[in-house]
Scaffold this motif. Structure first.
Motif, PDB file in Angstrom:
ATOM      1  N   GLU A   1       2.840  -2.512   2.297  1.00  0.00           N
ATOM      2  CA  GLU A   1       1.963  -1.828   3.246  1.00  0.00           C
ATOM      3  C   GLU A   1       0.925  -0.961   2.536  1.00  0.00           C
ATOM      4  OE1 GLU A   1       1.965  -2.471   6.390  1.00  0.00           O
ATOM      5  OE2 GLU A   1       3.683  -3.826   6.221  1.00  0.00           O
ATOM      6  N   HIS A   2       0.572  -1.340   1.325  1.00  0.00           N
ATOM      7  CA  HIS A   2      -0.403  -0.579   0.555  1.00  0.00           C
ATOM      8  C   HIS A   2      -1.655  -1.428   0.290  1.00  0.00           C
ATOM      9  CE1 HIS A   2       3.016   2.004  -0.025  1.00  0.00           C
ATOM     10  NE2 HIS A   2       2.341   2.835  -0.804  1.00  0.00           N
TER      11      HIS A   2
ATOM     12  N   PRO B   1      -0.905   3.855   0.923  1.00  0.00           N
ATOM     13  CA  PRO B   1      -0.560   3.258   2.216  1.00  0.00           C
ATOM     14  C   PRO B   1      -1.798   3.042   3.076  1.00  0.00           C
ATOM     15  CG  PRO B   1       0.903   5.090   1.695  1.00  0.00           C
ATOM     16  CD  PRO B   1      -0.202   5.130   0.688  1.00  0.00           C
ATOM     17  N   ARG B   2      -1.752   2.013   3.887  1.00  0.00           N
ATOM     18  CA  ARG B   2      -2.908   1.685   4.714  1.00  0.00           C
ATOM     19  C   ARG B   2      -3.287   2.815   5.663  1.00  0.00           C
ATOM     20  NH1 ARG B   2      -4.102  -3.763   4.471  1.00  0.00           N
ATOM     21  NH2 ARG B   2      -2.492  -5.050   3.475  1.00  0.00           N
TER      22      ARG B   2
END
Length: 214
Positions: free
Chosen positions: A165-166, A185-186
């Motif tokens: 999720e990065h 992270p997004r």
């Protein structure tokens, strides 16, 4: 007016002069460096071109009374422009493209050279090539909960680092050609759809001095 007040006033004037000086440097430095590079290139060509022309055709460019070769004003400028256009035309030909591709593959697989070559190639293509990477400006939250940096998403997928999720964000330094790569992270990244990549880069590199136009 007391000595302390005069000292404070003098420091204020000095600080103002220093501020004006650095503002002048910021304005003049890019212009001066650009002019210096362009003139240096043309002067370099003008210096070596007469020797080349004289070696090929001595009668076309004879020497003066002191034994020095005469220069043709503006010839270096014309040669540089023609040379750049010629390289652009040749590089667009199919067989040259294939030859460059073969040379590229050889350099990519040569031990010791491939690291330097691939790094420089990827960096240049990230700015101006077909694989342009610095085209997604964002705000990235790194240092503190409400502190943001201007950066560019260079990779949307970081699963090869075990981070699903990065995203990879490159943050340029001010007044430098360097920067830092972050995997964040997004949810800590904000897209800037109304800001061009060029404006975002200029804003970051100039320390926030450059205006951003939506």
């Amino acid at each position: 007016m007391g000595r302390a007040e005069r000292s404070i006033t003098f420091r204020g004037y000095l600080a103002k002069l220093l501020q004006l000086f650095f503002q002048g440097v910021i304005v003049l430095a890019p212009i001066g460096i650009t002019i210096w590079v362009v003139l240096g290139l043309f002067n370099f060509v003008d210096d070596i071109l007469p020797n080349v022309v004289h070696a090929i055709s001595p009668s076309f460019l004879p020497k003066d009374a002191n034994g020095n070769l005469n220069k043709i004003p503006g010839l270096g400028f014309v040669v540089v422009i023609v040379l750049v256009l010629f390289v652009g035309w040749v590089s667009s030909l199919f067989f040259v493209g294939r030859l460059v591709a073969v040379l590229d593959a050889v350099l990519e697989k040569t031990p010791g050279i491939k690291f330097i070559y691939s790094s420089v190639k990827d960096f240049l293509e990230a700015f101006a090539g077909n694989k342009k990477k610095f085209d997604k400006p964002v705000l990235v939250n790194i240092d503190a909960p409400d502190v943001w940096r201007v950066g560019f998403i260079t990779q949307q997928d970081t699963h090869h680092f075990g981070l699903l999720e990065h995203v990879t964000v490159y943050v340029p330094h001010s007044y430098a050609i360097s920067g830092i790569t972050y995997l964040v992270p997004r949810e800590r990244v904000r897209q800037l759809p109304n800001v061009s990549a060029a404006d975002a880069m200029k804003y970051a590199v100039s320390g926030g001095v450059t205006d951003v136009h939506e």
